[in-house]
Design a protein around this motif. Sequence first.
Motif, short mmCIF file in Angstrom:
data_model
loop_
_atom_site.label_atom_id
_atom_site.label_comp_id
_atom_site.label_asym_id
_atom_site.label_seq_id
_atom_site.Cartn_x
_atom_site.Cartn_y
_atom_site.Cartn_z
N LEU A 197 6.12 -6.08 -10.83
CA LEU A 197 7.75 -6.66 -10.78
C LEU A 197 8.57 -5.75 -9.87
N LYS A 198 8.48 -4.49 -10.11
CA LYS A 198 9.34 -3.53 -9.35
C LYS A 198 8.95 -3.45 -7.93
N ILE A 224 9.76 -5.48 -2.20
CA ILE A 224 9.02 -6.14 -0.83
C ILE A 224 10.01 -7.35 -0.80
N GLN A 225 10.65 -7.81 -1.68
CA GLN A 225 11.42 -9.07 -1.49
C GLN A 225 12.88 -8.44 -0.58
N ASN A 264 11.60 -6.45 2.97
CA ASN A 264 11.25 -7.38 3.94
C ASN A 264 11.76 -8.81 4.18
N TYR A 265 12.41 -9.23 3.33
CA TYR A 265 12.94 -10.61 3.41
C TYR A 265 14.52 -10.58 3.36
N GLN A 266 15.09 -9.82 2.45
CA GLN A 266 16.83 -9.62 2.39
C GLN A 266 17.25 -9.05 3.49
N ASP A 267 16.78 -7.70 3.56
CA ASP A 267 17.38 -6.69 4.60
C ASP A 267 16.56 -6.61 6.00
N GLU A 285 0.73 -1.15 -0.06
CA GLU A 285 0.17 -0.06 0.07
C GLU A 285 0.84 1.31 0.04
N ARG A 286 1.85 1.41 0.99
CA ARG A 286 2.59 2.49 0.84
C ARG A 286 3.45 2.79 -0.07
N LEU A 287 4.11 1.50 -0.88
CA LEU A 287 4.94 1.68 -2.11
C LEU A 287 4.04 2.08 -3.30
#
Length: 214
Positions: free
Chosen positions: A140-141, A146-147, A150-153, A119-121
Motif C-alpha cells: 500500500l505504501k 506511485i500515485q 507519477n500521477y498527482q505531482d 523497482e527503484r522504490l
Amino acid sequence: MLKKLSSIETNIKTQPSSTSTPITKFGAVGSISLNEQEKTTAVTNLINQNPFQVESQLRLQIRSDLSYKVDFNERYDSHHGKVILTSVDIDNDNLEQLNKALLTVTKSLMPLSDEELIERLTVMMAVQNKQNMKEDDLTLKIKSLIQLINYQDQIPADIIVHAINYLTRNSPWYPAYSDIRERCSHMHNTRIKMRDALHKRINLLAFDNKIMHK
C-alpha cells in the motif's frame, strides 16, 4: 524483509505512467503531444543525466529555441542555500519557436514508468531499517507513493531517480512522501515555471491574434 519486498511488484497492478496533458494556472497545455516513442526517448535521456545537468542544458536549449529572447530571473535563498528561479520573461512573438521551446520543456517533465518506479522504490526500502510493516502495508505504501509521484505531482524521471538514490544511501528509515517531495520540489518547480511562462506567452499571442482577426 527482502523476501517480502520481492513480492511487491507482483502485488501492485501497474499501468503506463501518466502523461496526460498537464493543467496549469493558465489552462491546459494543449499544443504539445508526444507519441510513445518520444516519451520513452525523453525518459531515457533524463535518467542518463543528473537533474543539474538537465536543467543547465534545458536553459541553453530554451534560449536557443527562442532566439535568446528570454530572461531567467533568480534570487538566492540564503536560508536553504539555493538559487530560486522567480520568473521567466519571454520577449518572443514567434509561435513556432515558442512551441518548440515548450516541447523542450515538456520532454524534461516526463515521469518514470510505473514499473521502473516500483523497482527503484523496492530497492530503497529493501536496504532501509524494518519498521514493523506487514507485506500488505508495504504494498500500500509503494502504491500510494506511485500515485503521488507519477500521477498527482508528475515528478520528472531524473529528479525522482536522484531523490531515491539519495534517500537509499542516506535515510535509515522508510521516507515519508514529504521527505521525497522535499528532495524534488526545488528542481521540479523550476521546470514548471518555465513551462507555465511559455504557455502564458503562447496563450497571450493566440488571444491577441484572435482579437486582431475579429
